[in-house]
Design a protein around this motif. Structure first.
Motif, mmCIF file in Angstrom:
data_model
loop_
_atom_site.group_PDB
_atom_site.id
_atom_site.type_symbol
_atom_site.label_atom_id
_atom_site.label_comp_id
_atom_site.label_asym_id
_atom_site.label_seq_id
_atom_site.Cartn_x
_atom_site.Cartn_y
_atom_site.Cartn_z
ATOM 1 N N CYS A 1 -14.958 -28.530 -45.174
ATOM 2 C CA CYS A 1 -15.154 -28.010 -43.812
ATOM 3 C C CYS A 1 -16.586 -27.520 -43.592
ATOM 4 O O CYS A 1 -16.981 -27.263 -42.456
ATOM 5 N N VAL A 2 -17.341 -27.376 -44.654
ATOM 6 C CA VAL A 2 -18.717 -26.904 -44.540
ATOM 7 C C VAL A 2 -19.588 -28.086 -44.139
ATOM 8 O O VAL A 2 -19.902 -28.954 -44.939
ATOM 9 N N LYS A 3 -19.961 -28.115 -42.866
ATOM 10 C CA LYS A 3 -20.760 -29.216 -42.318
ATOM 11 C C LYS A 3 -22.201 -28.803 -42.051
ATOM 12 O O LYS A 3 -23.055 -29.642 -41.818
ATOM 13 N N THR A 4 -22.487 -27.512 -42.098
ATOM 14 C CA THR A 4 -23.804 -27.006 -41.736
ATOM 15 C C THR A 4 -24.755 -26.874 -42.920
ATOM 16 O O THR A 4 -25.940 -26.638 -42.729
ATOM 17 N N HIS A 5 -24.240 -26.993 -44.131
ATOM 18 C CA HIS A 5 -25.046 -26.825 -45.336
ATOM 19 C C HIS A 5 -24.663 -27.906 -46.341
ATOM 20 O O HIS A 5 -23.483 -28.280 -46.442
ATOM 21 N N ASP A 6 -25.651 -28.382 -47.088
ATOM 22 C CA ASP A 6 -25.338 -29.269 -48.208
ATOM 23 C C ASP A 6 -24.695 -28.422 -49.296
ATOM 24 O O ASP A 6 -25.101 -27.277 -49.529
ATOM 25 N N TRP A 7 -23.693 -28.972 -49.946
ATOM 26 C CA TRP A 7 -23.027 -28.242 -51.013
ATOM 27 C C TRP A 7 -22.690 -29.190 -52.153
ATOM 28 O O TRP A 7 -22.635 -30.402 -51.977
ATOM 29 N N HIS A 8 -22.491 -28.590 -53.324
ATOM 30 C CA HIS A 8 -22.162 -29.354 -54.525
ATOM 31 C C HIS A 8 -21.287 -28.470 -55.406
ATOM 32 O O HIS A 8 -21.539 -27.273 -55.533
ATOM 33 N N ILE A 9 -20.285 -29.056 -56.003
ATOM 34 C CA ILE A 9 -19.450 -28.322 -56.954
ATOM 35 C C ILE A 9 -19.693 -28.918 -58.336
ATOM 36 O O ILE A 9 -19.707 -30.143 -58.501
ATOM 37 N N GLN A 10 -19.916 -28.055 -59.313
ATOM 38 C CA GLN A 10 -20.284 -28.481 -60.652
ATOM 39 C C GLN A 10 -19.348 -27.841 -61.680
ATOM 40 O O GLN A 10 -19.283 -26.614 -61.763
ATOM 41 N N ALA A 11 -18.637 -28.659 -62.417
ATOM 42 C CA ALA A 11 -17.830 -28.143 -63.527
ATOM 43 C C ALA A 11 -18.789 -27.588 -64.574
ATOM 44 O O ALA A 11 -19.855 -28.157 -64.804
ATOM 45 N N CYS A 12 -18.416 -26.470 -65.185
ATOM 46 C CA CYS A 12 -19.299 -25.916 -66.209
ATOM 47 C C CYS A 12 -18.527 -25.019 -67.168
ATOM 48 O O CYS A 12 -17.362 -24.675 -66.939
#
Length: 126
Positions: free
Chosen positions: A88-99
């Motif tokens: 739903c976040v359209k205003t910011h680039d985002w990334h999810i990273q397993a760690c």
């Protein structure tokens, strides 16, 4: 990008959470999530979306570190993406990273993504 331009959401210290300050000039928000702590995911989502609502916080990227991926019952990246409503976040680039913070597994990959986003913004003038 220097350390002053990164803001980290870390739960457990909610009483000091700076609601109105420290955001000006922020280039990245890093959310560090304990993927075994299912009870706090709503809290994380609420804090993230509260942060996104403010107009003075428009040009940053979001990196979600899905920590503790080495533990058997950890939520998957898909589960976290859904639970945090990241799509739903359209205003910011985002990334999810397993760690895994204990071993350092893929921490540099996530930080590399964040740095690359800053380079690309600099090239486009955003």
């Amino acid at each position: 990008m220097d350390i002053k331009s990164i803001f980290v959401i870390a739960l457990g210290l909610e009483s000091w959470w700076p609601r109105k300050t420290y955001y000006h000039g922020t280039h990245a928000v890093i959310v560090v999530m304990d993927c075994t702590d299912r009870a706090r995911i709503t809290l994380i989502k609420d804090e993230l979306f509260r942060l996104l609502r403010h107009e003075d916080r428009q040009h940053f990227v979001i990196l979600v570190f899905a920590n503790k991926q080495d533990i058997k019952d950890a939520k998957t990246l898909a589960e976290i993406t859904d639970a945090l409503s990241l799509r739903c976040v359209k205003t910011h680039d985002w990334h999810i990273q397993a760690c895994c913070a204990l071993t350092g597994y893929t921490l540099y990959d996530g930080l590399g993504w964040t740095a690359q986003q800053e380079v690309e913004k600099g090239m486009t003038g955003i």
